[in-house]
Design an enzyme around this catalytic site. Structure first.
Site, PDB file in Angstrom:
ATOM      1  CB  THR A   1      -0.684  -0.004   1.488  1.00  0.00           C
ATOM      2  OG1 THR A   1      -1.815  -1.424   0.903  1.00  0.00           O
ATOM      3  CG2 THR A   1      -1.911   1.332   1.166  1.00  0.00           C
TER       4      THR A   1
ATOM      5  CB  THR B   1       0.528  -4.407   6.311  1.00  0.00           C
ATOM      6  OG1 THR B   1      -0.726  -4.450   5.827  1.00  0.00           O
ATOM      7  CG2 THR B   1       0.952  -2.795   6.435  1.00  0.00           C
TER       8      THR B   1
HETATM    9  N1  DAS Z   1      -2.224  -4.397   0.066  1.00  0.00           N
HETATM   10  C1  DAS Z   1      -2.111  -4.826   0.803  1.00  0.00           C
HETATM   11  C2  DAS Z   1      -0.506  -5.551   1.146  1.00  0.00           C
HETATM   12  O1  DAS Z   1      -0.050  -5.031  -0.066  1.00  0.00           O
HETATM   13  C3  DAS Z   1      -2.238  -4.106   2.500  1.00  0.00           C
HETATM   14  C4  DAS Z   1      -0.843  -3.530   2.428  1.00  0.00           C
HETATM   15  O2  DAS Z   1       0.246  -3.035   2.097  1.00  0.00           O
HETATM   16  O3  DAS Z   1      -1.118  -2.101   4.026  1.00  0.00           O
HETATM   17  O4  DAS Z   1       0.175  -6.485   1.827  1.00  0.00           O
END
Ligand code: DAS
Length: 322
Positions: A13, A85
């Protein structure tokens, strides 16, 4: 004198943006450009490893990311890995299992896309670089920095899907804080001897258990060519009789590590006497009550990828048995 720092970007993200829906859009250089204070960092390198949602990463990708981090740390550089995450815990802990060096390796990311109001990526990246550059961070191993807090890779878990502080360490809390770019570490994690796999193209599923479990999922995982298994036991290391029978069959074929369903886990030794008690689990599986199931899986993968035998695997998990 601050350390030189390398930022490795892998997607997530923090690197996503979009008018309606966020998709991968920012490479490492774009991430750095969003944090004006990084212009003052003396020796900052940026490398884009990949641009993926972390749910798209596999264990081979995780090994590549970990190896890249170790390579730069071996040059005496603090390392920051920006990562989605969702599976950050796994790659961070794999890197920690493999790492015995001094410069800090810091994982971070964001819960809000770069295009969202209140995007948290730039603040997290600024904090992560502050820690990676700090001489006082030497010897920390691999940590996760998020929302101004520092977590040991061994204990950190994503505990909230959407909050700006999604990570926590249920076993003992954060080990440090970062305010105004100043790092304050309260606890240094105990370091373990590194386990360095040569490959990770291996199958190690995590199998939970539940009220009335008949053991079918444990059997199915073994039949599905698992190289190893993590069984998430109940309470303080317990299984029902039918799941216990399946565990007995599994350990005759592959290494099995036992974790617990409670977040602050421990596998007891001698409190209970019923069938499927903690002593039955200990007799059959490698006990890792101190690790989350996802962390235990990464360590077992590393052990198998390093060709450790049963004794070597048990030794690698020795300090994770609480
Ligand atoms: N987009 C998701 C990931 O790539 C969630 C994030 O990064 O918070 O894990």
């Amino acid at each position: 004198m601050p350390r030189p720092v390398t930022i490795l970007s892998t997607g997530g993200t923090i690197a996503m943006s979009g008018d309606r829906m966020a998709v991968p859009a920012l490479d490492g250089a774009a991430l750095v450009a969003a944090v004006p204070s990084l212009a003052q960092v003396r020796d900052l390198e940026v490398e884009s490893v990949c641009e993926l949602a972390s749910s798209h990463l596999d264990t081979v990708d995780a090994l590549l990311i970990a190896e890249a981090a170790l390579r730069h740390a071996a040059r005496g550089r603090g390392v920051v890995v920006t990562h989605g995450t969702d599976t950050l815990e796994e790659t961070a802990y794999l890197t920690d299992v493999m790492y015995g060096g001094d410069p800090p390796i810091v994982f971070t990311g964001a819960i809000r896309p770069a295009s969202a109001p209140g995007a948290d990526g730039p603040a997290n990246l600024g904090d992560a670089v502050a820690l990676a550059a700090s001489v006082g961070g030497g010897g920390l191993g691999v940590v996760v920095v998020f929302a101004g807090r520092v977590h040991a890779a061994r204990y950190v878990r994503k505990m909230d899907s959407t909050a700006a502080e999604p990570f926590g360490s249920p076993h003992g809390g954060a080990i440090g804080v970062i305010h105004e770019g100043r790092v304050n570490i309260g606890t240094f994690p105990v370091r373990r001897p590194p386990v360095v796999p040569t490959h990770l193209d291996l199958r190690v599923p995590i199998v939970p258990t539940w009220l009335g479990d008949d053991g079918a999922l444990i059997r199915a995982a073994v039949e599905d060519h698992a190289h190893g298994l993590v069984v998430q036991t109940l309470g303080a290391g317990h299984l029902g009789p039918r799941a216990l029978a399946a565990l007995r069959e599994a350990v005759a074929r592959i290494p099995v590590v036992a974790t617990t369903r409670p977040e602050r886990g421990a596998i007891l030794y001698e409190t209970y006497g019923f069938e499927g008690k903690e002593a039955d689990i200990r007799e059959l599986a490698v006990a890792a009550g101190g690790l989350s199931s996802q962390a235990a899986r990464m360590k077992l993968l590393a052990c198998l990828g390093a060709d450790l035998d049963g004794y070597g695997i048990a030794e690698a998990f020795l300090h994770d048995d609480t």
